[in-house]
Scaffold this active site. Structure first.
Site, PDB file in Angstrom:
ATOM      1  N   LYS A 111       0.690  -1.219   0.039  1.00 52.40           N
ATOM      2  CA  LYS A 111       0.012   0.121   0.080  1.00 52.40           C
ATOM      3  C   LYS A 111       0.808   1.260  -0.108  1.00 52.40           C
ATOM      4  CE  LYS A 111      -4.103  -2.040   2.122  1.00 52.40           C
ATOM      5  NZ  LYS A 111      -4.693  -2.156   3.609  1.00 52.40           N
ATOM      6  N   LYS A 191      -3.647 -11.851  -8.780  1.00 54.36           N
ATOM      7  CA  LYS A 191      -4.883 -11.940  -8.040  1.00 54.36           C
ATOM      8  C   LYS A 191      -5.656 -10.999  -8.413  1.00 54.36           C
ATOM      9  CE  LYS A 191      -6.074 -10.624  -3.645  1.00 54.36           C
ATOM     10  NZ  LYS A 191      -6.216 -10.077  -2.191  1.00 54.36           N
ATOM     11  N   LYS A 194      -9.984  -5.402  -7.443  1.00 53.15           N
ATOM     12  CA  LYS A 194     -10.861  -4.184  -7.931  1.00 53.15           C
ATOM     13  C   LYS A 194      -9.870  -3.261  -8.573  1.00 53.15           C
ATOM     14  CE  LYS A 194     -14.453  -0.955  -7.386  1.00 53.15           C
ATOM     15  NZ  LYS A 194     -15.120   0.010  -6.290  1.00 53.15           N
TER      16      LYS A 194
END
Ligand code: TRP
Length: 326
Positions: A111, A191, A194
């Site tokens: 992140k 993976k 979204k």
């Protein structure tokens, strides 16, 4: 009876990876355990978002979870920020969490790389809040996807250090993975997520949009033309057949693909049919909930009341152990 806890961020729409990787277990486990499920909006604020979208995102997520079969008669469903004890316990857990342990979290590193302009302390201590979510209810089983296993190891460490320093309050918790804890996206490489845009939203599981999305799905790349035989083990579409199709379908695909008897279009057509069947009850329940505005909020409010009652008992015990002024 064991307690189960799990949380999901209010991303707005669930996709096939969320369902196969975790939510499928949420639905199954409610038959057997005391289940508590949470839309974790306090986790979501550690990443950039549009303020006016937050509430609808939370409500849509809850609606989707209910449509998938989480039953408010059997499980508690609520929104994290409606139970402030989550953040209170997280603060206490901060005091027994190693800085070095947090630095090792791969999701934090991902992140931080993804939003370098906003690496805030909340993003860093995110797994501490997650540990508080689970342990506030003394949950022992946590149905999640494979990417959460590291966070759960940390939650166990936090519980142990708390118990060691202040006395035994918390149990050990462990992940409960599905048979397919990691689902690849339409690209067949990463993976399903979204943010990568390689996902199949559950709302796209309708005749036309689904066939269109599956059309884009990458197959065995060594099978260039219809005349080449393919290898189902190298094909992401086949791995979807394993999730959604019958054994007869799979035998038909295997035979057809390896002998070039069927083309990818045929194989994907059968998959579309099976996925449409699997999600028919979801579409029905979703339409039903959409036709009753207010119903989702009612369920969430009742859920928060139940969750808060449990959370307050744990916090009373915790405050006692810490020797805080009262
Ligand atoms: N970190 C989880 C995710 O990104 C979401 C989450 C927050 C969670 N709190 C939780 C999952 C507690 C399980 C239990 O998917």
């Amino acid at each position: 009876m064991k307690t189960v806890f799990s949380g999901i961020q209010p991303s707005g729409e669930l996709h096939v990876g969320n369902y196969i990787g975790a939510i499928d277990n949420w639905v199954k486990m409610q038959e057997q355990y005391r289940c508590i499920y949470c839309v974790v909006d306090y986790h979501a604020i550690t990443q950039d978002y549009t303020v006016k979208d937050m509430s609808p995102r939370v409500r849509d997520m809850a609606l989707d979870i209910l449509a998938l079969g989480v039953d408010p008669e059997k499980a508690i469903l609520f929104v994290q920020s409606a139970v402030p004890e989550h953040t209170e316990l997280a603060w206490i857990f901060n005091a027994v969490t190693g800085h070095g342990d947090l630095e090792r979290m791969t999701q934090f590193k991902d992140k931080a790389e993804h939003q370098p302009e906003n690496i805030n302390a909340g993003l860093f201590s995110y797994p501490v809040l997650q540990a508080a979510d689970i342990l506030l209810y003394k949950a022992e089983l946590v149905p999640v996807g494979a990417d959460q296993v590291q966070h759960l190891e940390l939650a166990r460490r936090i519980a142990r250090s708390f118990n060691h320093r202040w006395g035994k309050v918390f149990p050990e918790c462990e992940p409960k993975l599905t048979e397919t804890p990691k689902v690849l996206g339409l690209d067949g490489k990463q993976k399903m997520s979204k943010s990568l845009g390689n996902h199949i939203p559950l709302t796209a599981i309708e005749e036309k949009p689904l066939r269109k999305l599956l059309g884009k799905m990458v197959t065995d790349e060594k099978r260039v033309t219809r005349e080449d035989p393919g290898n189902p083990d190298d094909c992401n579409v086949y791995s979807f057949h394993k999730m959604f199709s019958t054994e007869d379908d799979r035998a038909w695909v295997w035979q057809g693909c390896t002998t070039a008897g069927i083309g990818c279009v045929d194989c994907k057509g059968r998959l579309a049919q099976r996925m449409l069947e699997r999600f028919a009850p979801y579409r029905e329940r979703r339409a039903e909930l959409l036709a009753h505005p207010g119903r989702v909020d009612e369920i969430l409010r009742a859920g928060a009341d139940k969750a808060r009652a449990i959370a307050q008992r744990t916090m009373a015990e915790v405050r006692g152990k810490l020797g805080l002024w009262r």
